[in-house]
Motif scaffolding. Structure first.
Motif, PDB file in Angstrom:
ATOM      1  N   GLN A 145       5.439 -10.398  -9.385  1.00 51.46           N
ATOM      2  CA  GLN A 145       5.427  -8.901  -9.749  1.00 51.46           C
ATOM      3  C   GLN A 145       4.385  -8.367  -9.082  1.00 51.46           C
ATOM      4  O   GLN A 145       4.571  -7.118  -8.484  1.00 51.46           O
ATOM      5  N   ALA A 146       3.347  -9.132  -9.040  1.00 55.45           N
ATOM      6  CA  ALA A 146       2.034  -8.288  -8.193  1.00 55.45           C
ATOM      7  C   ALA A 146       2.421  -8.355  -6.751  1.00 55.45           C
ATOM      8  O   ALA A 146       2.156  -7.389  -6.204  1.00 55.45           O
ATOM      9  N   ALA A 147       2.954  -9.186  -6.064  1.00 56.03           N
ATOM     10  CA  ALA A 147       3.353  -9.145  -4.730  1.00 56.03           C
ATOM     11  C   ALA A 147       4.377  -7.894  -4.686  1.00 56.03           C
ATOM     12  O   ALA A 147       4.283  -7.200  -3.581  1.00 56.03           O
ATOM     13  N   SER A 148       5.278  -7.777  -5.316  1.00 55.76           N
ATOM     14  CA  SER A 148       6.223  -6.368  -5.498  1.00 55.76           C
ATOM     15  C   SER A 148       5.671  -5.352  -5.420  1.00 55.76           C
ATOM     16  O   SER A 148       5.712  -4.368  -4.821  1.00 55.76           O
ATOM     17  N   GLU A 149       4.586  -5.404  -6.636  1.00 53.46           N
ATOM     18  CA  GLU A 149       3.884  -4.108  -6.897  1.00 53.46           C
ATOM     19  C   GLU A 149       2.848  -3.559  -5.475  1.00 53.46           C
ATOM     20  O   GLU A 149       2.760  -2.566  -5.281  1.00 53.46           O
ATOM     21  N   ALA A 150       2.462  -4.549  -5.014  1.00 55.64           N
ATOM     22  CA  ALA A 150       1.700  -4.198  -3.624  1.00 55.64           C
ATOM     23  C   ALA A 150       2.536  -3.550  -2.593  1.00 55.64           C
ATOM     24  O   ALA A 150       1.862  -2.861  -1.803  1.00 55.64           O
ATOM     25  N   LEU A 151       3.941  -3.732  -2.499  1.00 54.11           N
ATOM     26  CA  LEU A 151       4.516  -3.098  -1.702  1.00 54.11           C
ATOM     27  C   LEU A 151       5.136  -1.894  -1.812  1.00 54.11           C
ATOM     28  O   LEU A 151       5.763  -0.973  -1.254  1.00 54.11           O
ATOM     29  N   GLN A 152       4.827  -1.473  -3.402  1.00 54.71           N
ATOM     30  CA  GLN A 152       5.416  -0.209  -3.822  1.00 54.71           C
ATOM     31  C   GLN A 152       4.553   1.088  -3.408  1.00 54.71           C
ATOM     32  O   GLN A 152       3.311   0.921  -3.318  1.00 54.71           O
ATOM     33  N   SER A 153       5.056   2.257  -3.144  1.00 61.38           N
ATOM     34  CA  SER A 153       4.220   3.236  -2.765  1.00 61.38           C
ATOM     35  C   SER A 153       3.894   3.852  -4.149  1.00 61.38           C
ATOM     36  O   SER A 153       4.584   4.166  -5.082  1.00 61.38           O
ATOM     37  N   VAL A 154       2.529   4.250  -4.148  1.00 69.47           N
ATOM     38  CA  VAL A 154       1.808   4.908  -5.329  1.00 69.47           C
ATOM     39  C   VAL A 154       1.484   6.366  -4.927  1.00 69.47           C
ATOM     40  O   VAL A 154       0.549   6.530  -4.244  1.00 69.47           O
TER      41      VAL A 154
END
Length: 659
Positions: free
Chosen positions: A86-95
């Motif tokens: 999940q953290a790996a996926s969140e790292a690629l999400q734009s914030v």
């Protein structure tokens, strides 16, 4: 509270040091490799460190190696590995930096659950940032010359954290997930290490450092906007390292000398060069790297060399380095089991133990069939069939690595350490027989070998005479009267739910020799795996597991049906289940198939399709999902019970009630 067991009382922990298990009567100790799953480490660590490990180390002829998965507090879904992904996926999400709360609701929900113990609403970002600062200044380093100084720095640092937390905003995105992982493991350290303050402080420092390195790695991935398969391997490996650190701490706290052994440096340039000189790994036509057996053989040797250097108990991370093509792509998430098997092979271990939360392999799912019995020993072929058709045992490839090198695999229950479990091994002691069918004709069956050190004995695997492996006719060859031959029975019955049946009936406009090729070519393009198949010249019925990636999206299913529609009439039946009867001796069991289908007919259960493999180890059929539980009990009662009777309250009444 750990469960009450009937193992002998563990010896004085102070006696369990490096000398235990160093030498036996022949000058070499017997290794036992134990692999623990994430939920076992998360919920039964006290039992592992204070009951199971001491009971084996009490025998000085035994050496112990432990391989750990990433810990899970309650369930796999909430485990460390899933949080890391999940953290790996969140790292690629734009914030959106101006409005972070509205841009990542999932991250905020995770952050809201990651309180620092007491309050539940304490922001985590302040803790992690301050911890990182302290760690880099040396405040929480484990190599301080003065333990007292390190403790003082730790305490002052935590006081500073409590002051800074009140004004810091809550972390979001991957930072919140990393904070949750870190806090979960710090809480576990407090429970696992209670008698050795120095070890606990050092362990907390190491966990904080690991999590901060993970955070830096994810930040780098966010900057370059990419996480490669090998990068994902590294991210997942953090979970095993954190888990192994806690296990080492618990063993040290129990007075057992232990050492963390990281296998991430095993596969290096020199290793790959040596493998290449032996012909592997190879690259397929689609540039996909294929690891051959020479790769795993050398890997087992290198792992053993590393473990032999450890004086105490090596606690091994499942991640074993920069594997060509990435570890997740080549092996999958079960690579920790494979690592344990390779360690056992390289060490020529007496036994590979897979510790779960079940007593072993049963004749049926004991949660669904009250009269299911524990199976003392099964063959690798039976274990592979049961794994594929719904009963999770161990991955067939992992099992193959151990079995081909005559290392038996024992499934044990961490909640019941005194139980014998189930042993997976081939009848290697029966090679003197002309062929395996002789054993079948004698009505023979496998008997469990004893675990070295578990019951006060050190009988090595394979030393039992033929009489210990075979009951019936073989005993008479040793001068003793043959025992009554047991009734030949299949080994187990299992159900695989969530199955679809895809039927294709040819419109006879296509030549028959191209009919099957076009069907399976279409399935291959969509990545669909077939569990069972039943065919005629112009008709094909296929059982498909509906949760596989190729069938998860309705759009993919529609396209698949449209393409197959050019070949003929296509129908799709949902809400089905596969019922499989498994047993190596079934090829010589006259009437078993008839009994199975007659029982289903008597229970008014309709059969959609029937399939039997060429190896004749299993007979499978597809039935409606609503009849799965009923069919499972009927078949277990009628086919697997030793003496089924209508009024047998102990073993048959429950099954009989389904008729």
């Amino acid at each position: 509270m750990p469960p009450t067991t009937h193992l002998p009382s563990p010896p004085d922990p102070s006696s369990l040091h490096a000398e235990a298990g160093t030498v036996n009567g022949e000058g070499k100790a017997s290794w036992i490799v134990q692999k623990y799953g994430g939920t076992s480490v998360g919920k039964q660590l006290h039992t592992i460190a204070n009951v199971i490990a001491p009971s084996y180390l009490a025998n000085r002829n035994v050496r112990l190696a432990i391989v750990c998965s990433a810990r899970s507090g309650q369930t796999k879904a909430l485990g460390t590995t899933n949080l890391l992904l999940q953290a790996a996926s969140e790292a690629l999400q734009s914030v959106d930096e101006d409005n972070p709360e509205g841009s990542n609701s999932m991250s905020n929900s995770v952050s809201s659950l990651s309180g620092l113990g007491g309050g539940g609403n304490t922001p985590q970002s302040a803790f992690s940032r301050s911890a990182r600062s302290l760690s880099r200044r040396g405040g929480l380093r484990s190599n301080d010359s003065s333990p007292a100084l390190a403790s003082s720095r730790s305490n002052s640092g935590l006081e500073a954290l409590s002051l800074s937390e009140q004004s810091s905003p809550a972390s979001i995105g991957y930072n919140a997930t990393v904070d949750k992982i870190m806090q979960d493991h710090l809480d576990a350290v407090k429970k696992a290490v209670t008698r050795n303050d120095k070890a606990r402080e050092t362990l907390e420092s190491e966990i904080i450092d690991d999590c901060e390195r993970l955070r830096d790695f994810l930040m780098a991935a966010k900057i370059i906007e990419e996480i490669s398969p090998k990068s994902k391997d590294i991210i997942m490996s953090i979970g095993e390292r954190l888990s192994c650190r806690i296990v080492v701490g618990a063993l040290l706290d129990a007075g057992i000398e232990a050492e963390l052994v990281g296998m991430e440096s095993i596969v290096d340039a020199a290793f790959l060069e040596e493998v290449s000189s032996k012909g592997g790994p190879k690259t397929a036509a689609a540039d996909e790297v294929m690891l051959d057996q020479s790769f795993y053989d050398l890997l087992a040797v290198k792992m053993a060399e590393r473990l032999e250097q450890v004086k105490g108990v090596p606690v091994v991370t499942g991640y074993f380095g920069n594997v060509p093509g990435s570890l997740l792509s080549q092996v999958g998430r079960g690579y920790t089991d494979l690592c344990a098997a390779l360690c056992a092979v390289g060490l020529h271990a007496s036994e590979l133990q897979i510790w779960k939360e079940v007593d072993g392999v049963f004749t049926a799912d004991p949660r669904k069939v009250s009269t299911a019995r524990l199976i003392p020993a099964i063959t690798p072929e039976e274990a592979a069939e049961l794994t594929y058709y719904g009963s999770e045992v161990i991955h067939p490839f992992t099992m193959e690595q151990a079995i081909k090198n005559s290392v038996p695999i024992r499934i044990k229950n961490v909640e019941n350490p005194s139980g014998g479990g189930t042993v997976i091994f081939p009848p290697t002691s029966l090679q003197s027989l002309q062929n395996a069918s002789e054993l079948d004709m004698m009505g023979g069956h496998l008997i469990q070998p004893q675990t070295p050190g578990a019951s006060g004995t050190s009988t090595p695997w394979g030393s039992n005479p033929l009489a210990a492996m075979v009951h019936g006719g073989a005993a008479s060859t040793l001068g003793t009267p043959p025992e009554p031959r047991p009734r030949k029975l299949p080994t187990a019955v299992t159900i695989k739910d969530d199955v679809w049946v895809l039927n294709v009936h040819s419109n006879r406009k296509t030549l028959s020799h191209g009919f099957f090729a076009r069907i399976f070519g279409t399935l291959d393009r969509h990545g669909v795996v077939v569990d069972l198949i039943s065919t005629s010249e112009v008709h094909v019925s296929m059982a498909l597991h509906s949760s596989q990636p190729g069938l998860r999206r309705s759009r993919t299913v529609d396209r698949l049906r449209a393409e197959l529609g050019s070949l003929g009439t296509v129908s799709l039946l949902k809400d089905m289940a596969i019922l499989s009867l498994v047993g190596t001796q079934m090829r010589n069991m006259v009437g078993v198939a008839g009994k199975m289908f007659a029982t289903l007919a008597e229970g008014n259960i309709n059969i959609e399709m029937i399939s039997q493999g060429a190896n004749e180890i299993n007979i499978s059929c597809v039935i409606h999902k609503r009849n799965a539980l009923k069919a499972l009990n009927l078949i277990h009662y009628s086919v697997l019970e030793v003496s089924p009777k209508a009024n047998n309250l102990e073993s048959g009444n429950f099954g009989r009630s389904f008729f």
